[in-house]
Design a protein around this motif. Structure first.
Motif, PDB file in Angstrom:
ATOM      1  N   THR A  46       0.819  -1.222   0.000  1.00 38.41           N
ATOM      2  CA  THR A  46       0.000   0.000   0.000  1.00 38.41           C
ATOM      3  C   THR A  46       0.850   1.268   0.000  1.00 38.41           C
ATOM      4  O   THR A  46       0.302   2.367  -0.080  1.00 38.41           O
ATOM      5  N   VAL A 160      -5.558   5.151  -8.927  1.00 29.61           N
ATOM      6  CA  VAL A 160      -5.766   4.103  -7.935  1.00 29.61           C
ATOM      7  C   VAL A 160      -7.190   4.164  -7.387  1.00 29.61           C
ATOM      8  O   VAL A 160      -7.722   5.243  -7.109  1.00 29.61           O
ATOM      9  N   HIS A 161      -7.775   2.976  -7.224  1.00 32.68           N
ATOM     10  CA  HIS A 161      -9.081   2.817  -6.596  1.00 32.68           C
ATOM     11  C   HIS A 161      -8.838   2.407  -5.148  1.00 32.68           C
ATOM     12  O   HIS A 161      -8.181   1.396  -4.893  1.00 32.68           O
ATOM     13  N   ARG A 170      -7.305  -1.138   1.001  1.00 34.47           N
ATOM     14  CA  ARG A 170      -6.462  -1.788  -0.003  1.00 34.47           C
ATOM     15  C   ARG A 170      -6.637  -0.998  -1.287  1.00 34.47           C
ATOM     16  O   ARG A 170      -7.629  -0.286  -1.470  1.00 34.47           O
ATOM     17  N   TYR A 171      -5.618  -1.103  -2.134  1.00 33.47           N
ATOM     18  CA  TYR A 171      -5.598  -0.272  -3.325  1.00 33.47           C
ATOM     19  C   TYR A 171      -5.473  -1.114  -4.575  1.00 33.47           C
ATOM     20  O   TYR A 171      -4.750  -2.101  -4.585  1.00 33.47           O
ATOM     21  N   GLU A 172      -6.179  -0.684  -5.617  1.00 34.57           N
ATOM     22  CA  GLU A 172      -6.121  -1.357  -6.913  1.00 34.57           C
ATOM     23  C   GLU A 172      -5.709  -0.314  -7.962  1.00 34.57           C
ATOM     24  O   GLU A 172      -6.387   0.697  -8.129  1.00 34.57           O
TER      25      GLU A 172
END
Length: 183
Positions: A46, A160-161, A170-172
């Motif tokens: 992250t 980033v989402h 959490r990041y996607e």
């Protein structure tokens, strides 16, 4: 009777995203800092530097957001994270550069300009590049222990989402936007 479905809203931000080597070097700062300050270490996957926090965006505007980022033309650059600092107002320990590269400042200004042009609203505050390392830390105004410099080669930025669940944030990464060859 017609039913209206609620549109999906995504929590989004633009960031610099370290590679595995840079992420590992940043994560190595966490144990000695945590020993001094306590708190909760951010998960290595992250770690990032936010450029612009856009916030909640309706899913139908996602392509326009990508277009706004594609309109930004910056050059790659080096970012040396040299110092650890503490923000008492939110109990965060973070890594920061001693000086902000002009290419980074320009990238943020250009990205903000493009977002405004496409009618996106976002957090507007003085830009202070940092990588959050610890949350819920406790420290004083004293200097934190010296850390080994993390040299980060910036060749792109990402969209980033930000997702939250029972495990936390959490990041996607949704998209990457390359920068031109740098210095």
């Amino acid at each position: 009777m017609e039913s209206k479905e609620k549109e999906t809203v995504l929590r989004l931000f633009f960031a610099l995203w370290p590679n595995t080597v840079e992420r590992t070097a940043l994560a190595a700062w966490q144990p000695p800092l945590r020993e001094s300050c306590g708190g909760r270490a951010m998960l290595p996957d992250t770690l990032h530097t936010t450029l612009v926090f856009v916030g909640n965006v309706a899913e139908h505007r996602l392509e326009t957001l990508r277009l706004a980022a594609q309109e930004v033309s910056g050059r790659g650059f080096g970012l040396d994270l040299t110092e650890a600092h503490y923000w008492g107002h939110n109990h965060i320990v973070y890594a920061a550069p001693q000086t902000v590269p002009v290419q980074l400042a320009d990238l943020v200004i250009d990205l903000e300009h493009s977002l405004r042009k496409h009618r996106f609203h976002f957090e507007q505050r003085p830009y202070k590049p940092h990588v959050t390392l610890l949350r819920n830390a406790q420290w004083s105004e004293a200097s934190l222990p010296a850390m080994r410099t993390v040299r980060w080669r910036i060749e792109d930025f990402v969209l980033v989402h930000s997702l939250s669940d029972e495990q936390g944030a959490r990041y996607e990464v949704l998209a990457r936007f390359p920068l031109q060859g740098g210095d």
